[in-house]
Design a protein around this motif. Structure first.
Motif, mmCIF file in Angstrom:
data_model
loop_
_atom_site.group_PDB
_atom_site.id
_atom_site.type_symbol
_atom_site.label_atom_id
_atom_site.label_comp_id
_atom_site.label_asym_id
_atom_site.label_seq_id
_atom_site.Cartn_x
_atom_site.Cartn_y
_atom_site.Cartn_z
ATOM 1 N N ASP A 130 0.661 -1.079 0.186
ATOM 2 C CA ASP A 130 0.100 0.052 0.133
ATOM 3 C C ASP A 130 0.999 1.337 0.026
ATOM 4 O OD1 ASP A 130 -2.377 -1.555 -0.065
ATOM 5 O OD2 ASP A 130 -2.261 -1.705 2.354
ATOM 6 N N ASN A 131 1.970 1.173 0.644
ATOM 7 C CA ASN A 131 3.041 2.201 1.026
ATOM 8 C C ASN A 131 4.088 2.144 -0.384
ATOM 9 O OD1 ASN A 131 5.337 3.946 1.430
ATOM 10 N ND2 ASN A 131 4.605 4.035 3.202
ATOM 11 N N PRO A 132 4.243 2.971 -1.205
ATOM 12 C CA PRO A 132 5.161 2.609 -2.466
ATOM 13 C C PRO A 132 6.740 2.020 -1.687
ATOM 14 C CG PRO A 132 4.407 4.737 -2.832
ATOM 15 C CD PRO A 132 3.916 4.521 -1.309
ATOM 16 N N LYS A 133 7.261 2.374 -0.378
ATOM 17 C CA LYS A 133 8.139 2.115 0.032
ATOM 18 C C LYS A 133 8.314 0.730 0.697
ATOM 19 C CE LYS A 133 11.358 5.453 -0.890
ATOM 20 N NZ LYS A 133 12.295 5.984 -0.098
ATOM 21 N N SER A 134 8.977 -0.282 0.174
ATOM 22 C CA SER A 134 9.214 -1.549 0.946
ATOM 23 C C SER A 134 10.531 -1.928 0.703
ATOM 24 C CB SER A 134 8.368 -2.497 0.008
ATOM 25 O OG SER A 134 6.819 -2.434 0.246
ATOM 26 N N MET A 135 10.964 -2.392 1.793
ATOM 27 C CA MET A 135 12.255 -3.078 2.057
ATOM 28 C C MET A 135 13.463 -1.963 1.657
ATOM 29 S SD MET A 135 12.158 -6.913 0.487
ATOM 30 C CE MET A 135 11.402 -6.184 -1.154
ATOM 31 N N GLY A 136 13.238 -0.550 1.816
ATOM 32 C CA GLY A 136 13.955 0.499 1.815
ATOM 33 C C GLY A 136 13.981 1.196 0.479
ATOM 34 N N VAL A 137 13.134 0.606 -0.789
ATOM 35 C CA VAL A 137 13.064 1.192 -1.827
ATOM 36 C C VAL A 137 11.886 1.356 -2.673
ATOM 37 C CG1 VAL A 137 15.145 -0.199 -2.730
ATOM 38 C CG2 VAL A 137 13.033 -1.205 -3.023
ATOM 39 N N ASP A 138 11.675 2.151 -3.541
ATOM 40 C CA ASP A 138 10.344 2.269 -3.972
ATOM 41 C C ASP A 138 9.906 1.466 -5.025
ATOM 42 O OD1 ASP A 138 8.114 3.330 -5.371
ATOM 43 O OD2 ASP A 138 8.581 5.574 -5.111
ATOM 44 N N THR A 139 9.363 0.406 -4.397
ATOM 45 C CA THR A 139 8.888 -0.874 -5.439
ATOM 46 C C THR A 139 7.885 -0.593 -6.498
ATOM 47 O OG1 THR A 139 7.371 -1.671 -3.890
ATOM 48 C CG2 THR A 139 9.274 -2.400 -3.443
ATOM 49 N N HIS A 140 6.948 0.406 -6.206
ATOM 50 C CA HIS A 140 6.158 0.895 -7.240
ATOM 51 C C HIS A 140 6.873 1.464 -8.405
ATOM 52 C CE1 HIS A 140 2.557 1.316 -4.351
ATOM 53 N NE2 HIS A 140 3.102 0.365 -3.977
ATOM 54 N N SER A 141 7.740 2.538 -8.206
ATOM 55 C CA SER A 141 8.433 3.058 -9.171
ATOM 56 C C SER A 141 9.354 2.117 -9.875
ATOM 57 C CB SER A 141 9.194 4.224 -8.643
ATOM 58 O OG SER A 141 10.376 4.896 -9.494
ATOM 59 N N ASN A 142 9.792 1.238 -9.259
ATOM 60 C CA ASN A 142 10.814 0.135 -9.895
ATOM 61 C C ASN A 142 10.175 -0.411 -10.815
ATOM 62 O OD1 ASN A 142 12.831 1.458 -8.504
ATOM 63 N ND2 ASN A 142 13.393 -0.385 -7.086
ATOM 64 N N LEU A 143 8.939 -1.326 -10.350
ATOM 65 C CA LEU A 143 8.144 -1.875 -11.285
ATOM 66 C C LEU A 143 7.432 -1.327 -12.455
ATOM 67 C CD1 LEU A 143 6.978 -4.743 -11.939
ATOM 68 C CD2 LEU A 143 5.022 -3.951 -10.465
ATOM 69 N N LYS A 144 7.194 0.059 -12.334
ATOM 70 C CA LYS A 144 7.013 0.875 -13.492
ATOM 71 C C LYS A 144 8.052 0.766 -14.316
ATOM 72 C CE LYS A 144 3.574 3.549 -10.786
ATOM 73 N NZ LYS A 144 3.078 4.855 -10.360
ATOM 74 N N LYS A 145 9.228 1.132 -14.079
ATOM 75 C CA LYS A 145 10.536 1.144 -14.903
ATOM 76 C C LYS A 145 10.484 -0.486 -15.825
ATOM 77 C CE LYS A 145 12.872 4.433 -12.104
ATOM 78 N NZ LYS A 145 14.160 4.548 -11.006
ATOM 79 N N ILE A 146 10.440 -1.049 -14.935
ATOM 80 C CA ILE A 146 10.538 -2.516 -15.660
ATOM 81 C C ILE A 146 9.142 -2.816 -16.588
ATOM 82 C CG2 ILE A 146 10.285 -5.104 -15.162
ATOM 83 C CD1 ILE A 146 12.884 -4.411 -14.296
ATOM 84 N N ILE A 147 8.083 -2.286 -16.246
ATOM 85 C CA ILE A 147 7.050 -2.704 -17.107
ATOM 86 C C ILE A 147 7.370 -1.731 -18.204
ATOM 87 C CG2 ILE A 147 4.504 -2.416 -17.427
ATOM 88 C CD1 ILE A 147 5.479 -4.892 -15.832
ATOM 89 N N ASP A 148 7.717 -0.250 -18.267
ATOM 90 C CA ASP A 148 7.985 0.247 -19.461
ATOM 91 C C ASP A 148 8.930 -0.255 -20.241
ATOM 92 O OD1 ASP A 148 6.224 2.287 -18.626
ATOM 93 O OD2 ASP A 148 7.935 3.463 -17.545
#
Length: 232
Positions: free
Chosen positions: A14-32
């Motif tokens: 629910d929060n973009p930050k997990s394990m010290g990183v922005d997992t939402h942003s990182n996955l968006k980069k992968i999907i792009d």
């Protein structure tokens, strides 16, 4: 030739930050990046969410929306099976076909445990799937590593009953590769002619690798399997 993309361990919360990183942003980069690559099916091999909340799967669905179709998911130890099924029920599949290949998934998740285990019933179902498949070649996918990772990864958190798993796998020479996630590490090994391939995380790696990535597989009509890890 058919192509398969594997991503793993997205850890969307629910929060973009997990394990010290922005997992939402990182996955968006992968999907792009994936939207620029030709592929037949995208497989997400577990830990789609970090805490398994309904909201995290809704967020994941939104991030994946540019890909639309041909997505197959399987649970990891961080996932909530009920919530995952509600949002991705049509994407949960024990196996799927790509040309002359059939990709067979098996559930190694233990409730409230980080390590993996294949129950006798799960092993039986895997055996039956491999016995009854009409495909020329097979790939088997699970969430947990079935072999030592030969790194600083804690192998006690991997599959507990590897010997029982391989007692099934070794019966079927049509299997060309075993794929998994969980260890947040891109590594490959061999067991005779069998390829053993670990997928990196879209969130972060547990070794010294600072990039995020995914695996891209080419499945040839002659039974050859090639892959490369694409990093961002």
């Amino acid at each position: 030739m058919n192509t398969l993309i594997q991503i793993s361990d997205c850890h969307i919360d629910d929060n973009p930050k997990s394990m010290g990183v922005d997992t939402h942003s990182n996955l968006k980069k992968i999907i792009d990046k994936i939207t620029t690559v030709n592929f037949d099916t995208l497989l997400i091999s577990g830990d789609l969410a970090h805490n398994g909340t309904p909201g995290s799967y809704q967020t994941l669905k939104e991030i994946l929306s540019p890909l639309q179709n041909n997505i197959v998911v399987m649970p990891g130890n961080h996932d909530n099976a009920e919530n995952l099924s509600q949002l991705f029920g049509k994407n949960l599949a024990p196996n799927f076909s790509l040309g002359d290949w059939e990709i067979i998934t098996t559930d190694s998740v233990q409730i409230a445990q980080t390590s993996g285990f294949l129950t006798q019933n799960t092993l039986l179902n895997l055996d039956l799937s491999l016995k009854n498949t009409k495909a020329k070649y097979n790939v088997v996918v699970l969430h947990h590593p079935p072999v030592p990772m030969q790194s600083n990864w804690d192998d006690t958190l991997s599959l507990k009953n590897c010997d029982e798993f391989f007692s099934v796998i070794d019966k079927y020479p049509k299997i060309k590769a075993i794929l998994w996630g969980h260890a947040h590490q891109a590594t490959d090994f061999k067991r005779g002619k069998l390829k053993l391939i670990s997928c990196p995380s879209t969130a972060l790696q547990f070794d010294n690798e600072k990039r995020i990535g995914f695996n891209h597989y080419k499945l040839y009509d002659n039974g050859n399997l090639e892959f490369d890890t694409q990093w961002l």
